[in-house]
Design a protein around this motif. Structure first.
Motif, short mmCIF file in Angstrom:
data_model
loop_
_atom_site.label_atom_id
_atom_site.label_comp_id
_atom_site.label_asym_id
_atom_site.label_seq_id
_atom_site.Cartn_x
_atom_site.Cartn_y
_atom_site.Cartn_z
N ARG A 38 0.84 -1.21 0.00
CA ARG A 38 0.00 0.00 0.00
C ARG A 38 0.87 1.26 0.00
NH1 ARG A 38 -2.96 -3.80 3.32
NH2 ARG A 38 -4.89 -4.32 2.23
N TRP A 45 1.04 4.01 -1.62
CA TRP A 45 0.24 4.84 -2.52
C TRP A 45 1.10 5.93 -3.17
CZ3 TRP A 45 -3.12 1.39 -1.93
CH2 TRP A 45 -3.73 1.07 -0.72
N THR A 82 2.73 1.30 -5.20
CA THR A 82 1.92 0.32 -4.47
C THR A 82 2.67 -1.02 -4.38
OG1 THR A 82 0.65 -0.26 -6.48
CG2 THR A 82 -0.23 1.45 -5.07
N ASP A 124 -8.77 2.02 -0.82
CA ASP A 124 -7.60 1.38 -1.43
C ASP A 124 -7.43 2.01 -2.81
OD1 ASP A 124 -5.87 -0.33 -2.88
OD2 ASP A 124 -6.37 -2.02 -1.58
N ALA A 175 -5.21 1.99 -5.07
CA ALA A 175 -4.73 1.13 -6.15
C ALA A 175 -5.84 0.22 -6.66
CB ALA A 175 -3.55 0.29 -5.67
#
Length: 505
Positions: free
Chosen positions: A22, A24, A28, A341, A343
């Motif tokens: 994660r 970001w 990712t 989330d 991604a």
């Protein structure tokens, strides 16, 4: 884990470890080179050791901010989670290894690392010398160890797979306050920077950190649905409507009630001449204000106080998702009844995060550069400056784009490259790199005696671990062979099950 890497070495399979994937805006769960198998460590979620008196905690890669918060709450432990804006589902270990930071009392999370255990590319295990001599407790308490400081080798590198890390947590203070203030115009930016530098030097550890956010950045949080296609005049009018100045400052104070009273007076004296509408608020007061605003029929007030309340929770060591809506602010639908989330949900986001000296003219020049370049690529200049000690800012500039559009993706990457090149000419370089910006490392001045390369060649001559991560890429393993070999290895060893395709969205 050692067996995984030994099998990878035997079959020349390139592996790329991730903690939770994660990361970001920096890649990712994607590897920094093609032809890799992901080594997914997200299920390694044990909190292995915690000292409730001294506040040191040992975690595995999959332990998240949210998990540690729940753990400390259940223990009744008076320590703060080192929060970031990335959200409760992100890895503590990975953030520290990437030299992440926040504005809690220990701003630099990597500096809180006291001990590391890592598996090297040949499958052997690195432990600190103090630990190997039998001093496991003092090894967890003394970050410098004995002999060469080897822990630092594993930050922003592919030299090993870190399987456990000990962190020193900040003790929960008696009082926490945030100071909010505005700058009426860009002309106030340079004197505000000078005042902030003085405040950081004067107040020392009482200040967790100070943020400066431009008007566009704040409005992207408080009025995202009204931000599209605005002229400068319309932007100023929207700012007046929501009482958002050209720049908004956000400082955090930690200490006893008596020391914070004195620190508040000092901060007011230093920032008051350049800032306006200065407000000091505690987490409890922010909750109360939001509760009142939520019951009033005043448009935008509940959102504004909600953002303030969530921000105060973060500085109080409570992880939350208050910063994540930025990734969705171009119109990607945010999920309902489940964690955000970006991604998974198809958000387009890259971070340009250069280091800028804390001098007024440097900051003005940087803001001018970023504000001039980003619109050429159809990207709004959302700019934040965060203090890194008393002499340096890190600026975070989110490059948001429509990930479903190939043209928008290309424009965002071109924008990053243009910012990098222009910043590099001025000496402003990122404190961290995403997977797509690792290419710039190859443009560094060549050095035949480069230590990083020599260490990598010695520890990982086949180049199987994290190729291209803060280093040159080795020869690529053909993908067809890669997965065939990985499958054969998986069938031959139970431990190889830790090699996983993971999520590359």
């Amino acid at each position: 884990m050692g067996a995984c890497l030994r099998i990878a070495q035997q079959h020349r399979v390139r592996v790329y470890p991730i903690s939770t994937g994660r990361n970001w805006g920096y890649g990712t769960a994607l590897p920094s080179a093609d032809g890799c198998v992901l080594l997914d460590l997200s299920q390694m979620r044990q909190i292995l050791d915690f000292d409730p008196v001294l506040g040191v905690v040992t975690v595995e890669p999959g332990v998240t901010q949210g998990q540690l918060a729940e753990f400390l709450k259940a223990k009744g432990a008076a320590f703060l989670v080192p929060t970031t804006g990335a959200g409760p589902s992100t890895s503590l270990l990975a953030n520290a290894l990437e030299r992440g930071y926040g504005i809690t009392p220990i701003v630099d999370h990597c500096s809180a690392v006291t001990d590391i255990e890592a598996v090297l590319p040949d499958g052997s295990v690195h432990r600190s010398l103090l630990s190997r001599l039998g001093g496991r407790e003092v090894a967890r308490l003394y970050r410098w160890n004995v002999g060469p400081h080897l822990n630092g080798l594993f930050a922003q590198s592919g030299l090993g797979v870190v399987t456990r890390m000990t962190l020193q947590l900040a003790r929960r203070p008696q009082a926490v306050k945030a100071c909010l203030f505005g700058l009426r115009s860009d002309a106030d930016l340079a004197p505000a920077v000078e005042a902030i530098r003085t405040a950081m030097g004067t107040l020392g550890g009482l200040v967790g950190g100070i943020n400066l956010m431009n008007q566009r950045r704040v409005l992207s949080m408080t009025a995202p649905d009204q931000m599209k296609g605005l002229s400068e005049a319309e932007l100023r009018e929207l700012g007046r409507k929501h009482r958002v100045d050209a720049w908004t400052g956000f400082a955090t104070l930690y200490g006893t009630r008596r020391t914070l009273k004195a620190a508040q007076a000092e901060l007011k004296a230093l920032l008051g001449p350049v800032g306006r509408r200065m407000l000091f608020v505690s987490p409890g007061r922010a909750r109360m204000l939001h509760g009142i605003a939520s019951r009033l029929p005043i448009g935008g007030l509940a959102r504004l106080t909600g953002t303030l309340n969530s921000s105060l929770q973060l500085v109080d060591g409570e992880p939350n998702e208050t910063a994540l809506p930025l990734a969705y602010s171009l119109g990607t639908p945010a999920p309902k009844n489940q964690p955000m989330d970006p991604a998974r949900d198809g958000c387009g986001l890259l971070w340009y995060a250069p280091l800028v000296p804390m001098r007024g003219q440097d900051v003005v020049d940087f803001v001018g550069m970023a504000s001039a370049i980003t619109p050429d690529f159809g990207i709004e200049p959302l700019i934040t400056l965060t203090t890194q000690g008393g002499s340096l800012f890190d600026s975070t500039v989110p490059l948001r784009f429509d990930r479903s559009s190939a043209d928008a993706v290309a424009q965002a990457h071109a924008c990053y490259d243009a910012l990098f090149q222009a910043g590099r000419e001025r000496g402003w370089l990122p404190y961290r790199f995403g997977i797509d910006s690792m290419k710039w490392l190859a443009s560094a001045e060549p050095d035949d005696a480069q230590l990083n390369r020599r260490i990598r060649e010695n520890l990982d001559p086949a180049g199987i671990l994290s190729p291209g991560r803060y280093a040159e890429q080795g020869p690529e393993t053909p993908v067809g062979v890669l997965y065939t070999q990985a499958g054969a290895a998986r069938a031959g060893s139970g431990e190889i099950q830790e090699i996983s395709s993971g999520s590359t969205t």
